[in-house]
Enzyme design. Structure first.
Site, PDB file in Angstrom:
ATOM      1  N   CYS A   2       0.823  -1.206   0.000  1.00  0.00           N
ATOM      2  CA  CYS A   2       0.000   0.000   0.000  1.00  0.00           C
ATOM      3  C   CYS A   2       0.859   1.259   0.000  1.00  0.00           C
ATOM      4  O   CYS A   2       2.005   1.252   0.433  1.00  0.00           O
ATOM      5  CB  CYS A   2      -0.900   0.020   1.229  1.00  0.00           C
ATOM      6  SG  CYS A   2      -1.771  -1.518   1.558  1.00  0.00           S
ATOM      7  N   TRP A  74      -3.565  -2.404  -1.091  1.00  0.00           N
ATOM      8  CA  TRP A  74      -3.362  -3.772  -1.571  1.00  0.00           C
ATOM      9  C   TRP A  74      -4.008  -4.681  -0.537  1.00  0.00           C
ATOM     10  O   TRP A  74      -3.614  -4.712   0.628  1.00  0.00           O
ATOM     11  CB  TRP A  74      -1.874  -4.067  -1.702  1.00  0.00           C
ATOM     12  CG  TRP A  74      -1.543  -5.345  -2.385  1.00  0.00           C
ATOM     13  CD1 TRP A  74      -1.521  -5.588  -3.727  1.00  0.00           C
ATOM     14  CD2 TRP A  74      -1.139  -6.575  -1.771  1.00  0.00           C
ATOM     15  NE1 TRP A  74      -1.140  -6.879  -3.986  1.00  0.00           N
ATOM     16  CE2 TRP A  74      -0.902  -7.511  -2.803  1.00  0.00           C
ATOM     17  CE3 TRP A  74      -0.963  -6.978  -0.448  1.00  0.00           C
ATOM     18  CZ2 TRP A  74      -0.494  -8.821  -2.549  1.00  0.00           C
ATOM     19  CZ3 TRP A  74      -0.558  -8.283  -0.193  1.00  0.00           C
ATOM     20  CH2 TRP A  74      -0.336  -9.178  -1.229  1.00  0.00           C
ATOM     21  N   GLU A 479      13.955 -18.027 -12.597  1.00  0.00           N
ATOM     22  CA  GLU A 479      13.597 -16.628 -12.819  1.00  0.00           C
ATOM     23  C   GLU A 479      12.706 -16.473 -14.050  1.00  0.00           C
ATOM     24  O   GLU A 479      11.738 -15.691 -14.038  1.00  0.00           O
ATOM     25  CB  GLU A 479      14.866 -15.787 -12.961  1.00  0.00           C
ATOM     26  CG  GLU A 479      14.654 -14.345 -13.399  1.00  0.00           C
ATOM     27  CD  GLU A 479      13.875 -13.503 -12.417  1.00  0.00           C
ATOM     28  OE1 GLU A 479      13.543 -12.346 -12.774  1.00  0.00           O
ATOM     29  OE2 GLU A 479      13.585 -13.969 -11.293  1.00  0.00           O
ATOM     30  N   LYS A 483       8.959 -14.928 -13.919  1.00  0.00           N
ATOM     31  CA  LYS A 483       8.534 -13.780 -14.723  1.00  0.00           C
ATOM     32  C   LYS A 483       7.267 -14.118 -15.515  1.00  0.00           C
ATOM     33  O   LYS A 483       6.339 -13.316 -15.593  1.00  0.00           O
ATOM     34  CB  LYS A 483       9.642 -13.384 -15.700  1.00  0.00           C
ATOM     35  CG  LYS A 483      10.761 -12.595 -15.080  1.00  0.00           C
ATOM     36  CD  LYS A 483      10.312 -11.203 -14.697  1.00  0.00           C
ATOM     37  CE  LYS A 483      11.222 -10.637 -13.630  1.00  0.00           C
ATOM     38  NZ  LYS A 483      11.052 -11.228 -12.297  1.00  0.00           N
ATOM     39  N   GLU A 486       4.226 -14.423 -13.197  1.00  0.00           N
ATOM     40  CA  GLU A 486       3.899 -13.141 -12.567  1.00  0.00           C
ATOM     41  C   GLU A 486       3.034 -12.265 -13.452  1.00  0.00           C
ATOM     42  O   GLU A 486       2.061 -11.667 -12.978  1.00  0.00           O
ATOM     43  CB  GLU A 486       5.189 -12.363 -12.240  1.00  0.00           C
ATOM     44  CG  GLU A 486       5.883 -12.744 -10.966  1.00  0.00           C
ATOM     45  CD  GLU A 486       7.099 -11.875 -10.718  1.00  0.00           C
ATOM     46  OE1 GLU A 486       7.263 -11.427  -9.579  1.00  0.00           O
ATOM     47  OE2 GLU A 486       7.883 -11.640 -11.653  1.00  0.00           O
TER      48      GLU A 486
END
Length: 607
Positions: A2, A74, A479, A483, A486
């Site tokens: 937030c 959030w 990774e 990605k 996400e």
């Protein structure tokens, strides 16, 4: 997480607060709101979703007032909707909050027993009612806020206003960051310097347990016992941040293309390219004397640390223990005072990483931190910092911060190798020269964008993707998977290629693309054998390799991305770019919110 903004100003503040909140959008949020006091009356406007919805609401129902607080939320407690959006009111009190009140259930029950009614599902409303209850006892606003703060358990940053008082906001911090900005006849509160950059570059950062009474004429800071404390006023570099997409569609795309430049700046900060040596920069520990290095981080920063483990152990022969910070802090790892501790965090505010740092502090270890924000809590609590020079990273999915973290870790590995006598002068010069080539080779790799964008269109039709790699390409495989999931919401997993036969091979079929990261190195043939196992089961292979690797691989692929030939030590930096671009373009084709993917926050400031 937030974002908080507060202004005690001289002109109507609602538009200014919304503009400041826009600079905090990168932190992630799902609702927003503003409250002001005008002629003694509290007013509030809130909206679910993006700030454009709040702006529309304010356009239809403007808010006047020269004092106000704003918030991007959030969701933690309670679904993301207008009712749960901040600010929350209780009689004469307005409040915004970042964090989690851990004892909110107990406090809520006590407040309900005293007749207080709750309009939301949030833990924040508990704080508003607590302050209101203290006011009802006859206390003044400052004393009421202080008494309420002493009852809270958990992590929080707070901004509190009181009906009828148009010259005071109370701010408090215990965990998530909060800064006070100094102006001429105006004062500000913000979650970070970026939010306050257009107003001031004179910043005072509150420390854990601090609470501040902020008025137009200045501020007073107290500790949790109510004793006055002094905190350093400093010049912030936030005002120099240019937070603009320019000609790019998304911040993430812009940040991918900034990598050659920021990697160059970061490497040049630590390495003397002219003389082929690591610079004589200060470190909190003596690489020549420590017996181990403990690295801890979260998310992408953890994966950068995992690559760093390979480098430290291979080049410096320095044993490395690496942990996800949320595990490190609880497993009570035995530590030696002859070891060093290194923490990695883009924001420098990651809650679990900070808690791990404090555990190592209690154990007496020297502490270093790789951070992108020099004024952050982790930076301030470390014995020494190793800054990345990535500049502000707005996209939630880390790109340039990751490659800059890798650049720092590679530089530190070279310095450690020299300090421990594991490389001679010529060996150090070779490693420095190889690292100096990273920006050029990264720039060449970006020219693959057209091919990768075309491939991403095909990848966007699949629901599951597997990434494989060996050695430093194993963390890159994880990774790449991180990605993709996400920002595109496609399920993806990254594995060490040698683990394929130990379970993941069961997933291989014609609907499971397998992305293999395999430069032609000393273990290339081992990875090719894994590719053959995938091909034999109908899996669709996407190979990321160099020209020699493409030539020596005889296996049919869905596509082969040919990266420039790179020295081994910079391979993770350069190979990061195609996996970032593949995730980015896939997400674009999927139509997701690339810069602010659902349920994610840029800076995780609570556990």
């Amino acid at each position: 997480m937030c974002g908080i903004v507060g202004i005690v100003g001289r002109a109507p503040v609602a538009p200014l607060i919304v503009d400041a909140l826009k600079r905090l959008e990168y932190r992630g949020y799902d609702s927003a709101g503003v409250a002001t006091i005008d002629h003694g009356r509290l007013g509030r406007r809130r909206a679910e979703g993006k700030l454009v919805n709040l702006e529309k609401r304010l356009g239809e129902e403007p808010l006047d007032g020269t004092i106000g607080i704003g918030h991007t939320r959030w969701a933690t407690h309670g679904v993301p909707n207008e009712t749960n959006a901040h600010p929350h009111f209780s009689n004469d009190v307005a409040i915004v909050h970042n964090g989690i009140i851990e004892n909110f259930a107990e406090l809520r029950s006590s407040l309900i027993a005293d007749g207080y009614e709750f309009a939301s599902q949030t833990d924040t409303e508990v704080v508003a009612h607590l302050v209101s209850r203290e006011l009802a006892k006859g206390l003044g606003p400052v004393e009421a806020a202080h008494n309420a703060l002493k009852q809270l358990e958990g992590a929080f940053a707070l901004a509190i206003m009181f009906r009828g008082d148009e010259d005071m906001i109370i701010g408090a911090r215990n965990g998530p960051p909060l800064a006070v900005g100094h102006g001429e006849g105006e004062m500000y509160l913000g979650s970070d310097a970026i939010a306050l950059a257009p107003f001031t570059n004179a910043i005072t950062y509150l420390e854990d347990g601090d609470w501040a009474v902020v008025r137009r004429g200045g501020m007073e800071i107290f500790d949790i016992e109510g004793k006055p404390v002094d905190r350093k006023r400093q010049q912030s570099i936030g005002s120099s941040y240019l937070v603009d997409k320019g000609n790019y569609r998304h911040f993430m795309e812009k940040e991918i293309y900034e990598q050659p430049e920021v990697v160059s700046h970061t490497l040049a900060h630590y390495l003397d390219f002219a003389n082929g040596v690591a610079k004589d920069f200060e470190t909190p520990f003596d690489f020549g004397k420590i017996d181990r290095l403990a690295i801890s981080a979260c998310g992408t920063a953890y994966l950068a640390g995992l690559v760093g483990k390979y480098w430290f152990e291979r080049h410096a022969r320095l044993p490395v223990d690496i942990d996800i910070a949320s595990e490190f802090r609880y497993r009570e790892m035995p530590l030696s005072k002859q070891s060093g501790a290194l923490f990695i965090s883009q924001s420098g505010e990651t809650a679990d990483t900070l808690a791990s740092l404090r555990y190592c502090r209690q154990e007496g270890l020297p502490i270093g931190a790789i951070v992108n924000v020099r004024e952050s809590t982790i930076a301030r609590e470390s014995d020494g910092i190793f800054p990345t020079l990535a500049g502000p990273e707005i996209g939630v999915a880390s790109t340039k911060a990751f490659t800059c973290q890798l650049s720092v870790l590679a530089s530190l590995a070279v310095k450690a190798a020299a300090a421990r006598g594991e490389v001679d002068a010529e060996g150090e010069k070779l490693l420095v020269r190889q690292l100096s080539e990273a920006p050029k080779l990264a720039n060449q790799t970006l020219k693959l964008a057209g091919q990768i964008e075309k491939l991403a269109r095909d990848l966007s039709h699949y629901k599951h993707v597997l990434y494989l790699g060996r050695d430093t390409n194993y963390p890159l495989a994880m990774e790449g998977a991180l990605k993709l999931k996400e920002i595109s919401y496609i399920h993806a997993e990254g594995y060490a290629a040698g683990e394929l036969k130990h379970g993941p091979i069961a997933l291989i079929d014609e609907q499971m693309p397998v992305i293999v990261i395999a430069p032609h190195d000393r273990i290339f043939e081992k990875t090719v054998s894994n590719m053959q196992e995938v091909a034999a089961r109908g899996g669709k292979i996407i190979l990321i390799t160099d020209a020699k690797g493409a030539k020596h691989s005889t296996i049919d692929t869905l596509d082969t991305i040919i990266v420039p030939d790179v020295p081994e030590i910079i391979s993770p930096i350069v190979y990061s770019l195609p996996i970032q671009m593949l995730a980015y373009y896939t997400a674009v084709f999927m139509g997701t919110d690339v810069d602010q993917p659902r349920n994610l926050a840029k800076s995780v400031t609570v556990e």
